[in-house]
Design a protein around this motif. Structure first.
Motif, short mmCIF file in Angstrom:
data_model
loop_
_atom_site.label_atom_id
_atom_site.label_comp_id
_atom_site.label_asym_id
_atom_site.label_seq_id
_atom_site.Cartn_x
_atom_site.Cartn_y
_atom_site.Cartn_z
N SER A 195 0.96 -1.24 0.01
CA SER A 195 0.16 -0.01 0.02
C SER A 195 0.83 1.28 0.03
O SER A 195 2.05 1.18 0.74
CB SER A 195 -0.74 -0.08 1.26
OG SER A 195 -0.11 -0.03 2.29
N PRO A 196 0.48 2.41 -0.68
CA PRO A 196 1.28 3.54 -0.64
C PRO A 196 1.69 4.30 0.46
O PRO A 196 0.53 4.09 1.66
CB PRO A 196 0.48 4.36 -1.61
CG PRO A 196 -0.89 3.95 -1.51
CD PRO A 196 -0.79 2.49 -1.46
N GLN A 197 2.78 4.57 0.81
CA GLN A 197 3.21 5.03 2.14
C GLN A 197 3.00 6.75 1.86
O GLN A 197 3.50 7.18 0.80
CB GLN A 197 4.48 4.59 2.69
CG GLN A 197 4.58 3.27 2.84
CD GLN A 197 3.89 2.81 3.86
OE1 GLN A 197 3.90 3.45 5.22
NE2 GLN A 197 3.10 1.60 3.71
N PRO A 198 2.93 7.54 3.11
CA PRO A 198 2.93 8.99 3.12
C PRO A 198 4.51 9.43 2.58
O PRO A 198 5.49 8.63 3.14
CB PRO A 198 2.36 9.30 4.21
CG PRO A 198 2.49 8.16 5.18
CD PRO A 198 2.40 6.98 4.35
N VAL A 199 4.54 10.49 2.09
CA VAL A 199 5.90 11.04 1.80
C VAL A 199 6.62 11.35 3.14
O VAL A 199 7.87 11.03 3.37
CB VAL A 199 5.57 12.34 0.91
CG1 VAL A 199 7.11 12.52 0.68
CG2 VAL A 199 5.13 12.04 -0.36
#
Length: 151
Positions: free
Chosen positions: A64-68
Motif C-alpha cells: 500500500s502507498p506510504q505517505p511522503v
C-alpha cells in the motif's frame, strides 16, 4: 633366470584392506549426493547433509502507498511553521506598539515645545525680537565671487 611366468602376488594384502583409524563407513550408510549450483555456473555434487538450505519464499509485503512524510514528521513540521507564524505576528504587534509609543513621545515633545513657547510669550509680554540678515553674493569673472553679510 627361469623361463616360467612369474607367480601371481596380491598387490594389497588382507591386513592393508582394513581401516587403520576411525569408524568404518559402509556404502549404505553414506548420505545421498545432491547436485547444487557451483560458484562458476556448473553443478557440483555435495552430500545432502552438507548441502545449503533451500531458499525460503519471501513473506508477503505490504504494497500500500506510504505517505511522503511520516505523521510524526508532519506534526513536527506543522508545529515549527505555526511557531514561526506566531512569532512573526508577535513581532508585527511589537512594531506597531513601538510606533504608537514613538508617536506619543513625539506628541509629548510637541506639547513640551508649545508649553515652553507659551510660557516664554507670557513672560516676555508678547515682545518679539526680530533679527534680519541679508547676504549679498556677486559673481565675477574667472570663478571669483564677492560675499557680503549685512544686518
Amino acid at each position: 633366470m627361469s623361463d616360467l611366468p612369474e607367480q601371481y602376488q596380491r598387490y594389497v594384502s588382507e591386513a592393508d584392506q582394513l581401516p587403520r583409524t576411525g569408524p568404518v563407513e559402509l556404502y549404505d550408510e553414506r548420505d545421498p549426493v545432491v547436485w547444487v549450483p557451483g560458484a562458476y555456473g556448473g553443478m557440483v555434487p555435495v552430500r545432502k547433509s552438507q548441502a545449503p538450505a533451500p531458499v525460503q519464499a519471501a513473506p508477503a509485503r505490504d504494497l500500500s502507498p506510504q505517505p511522503v512524510l511520516d505523521p510524526t514528521a508532519q506534526r513536527l513540521l506543522a508545529g515549527g511553521v505555526g511557531s514561526g507564524v506566531a512569532l512573526w505576528g508577535a513581532g508585527k504587534f511589537l512594531v506597531g506598539a513601538s510606533q504608537f509609543v514613538s508617536s506619543l513621545t513625539g506628541m509629548g515633545a510637541l506639547l513640551l515645545f508649545l508649553a515652553i513657547a507659551g510660557t516664554r510669550a507670557l513672560v516676555t509680554g508678547g515682545r518679539a525680537v526680530r533679527v534680519e540678515q541679508h547676504t549679498h553674493v556677486h559673481q565675477k569673472w574667472f570663478g571669483r565671487s564677492d560675499v557680503r553679510n549685512q544686518q
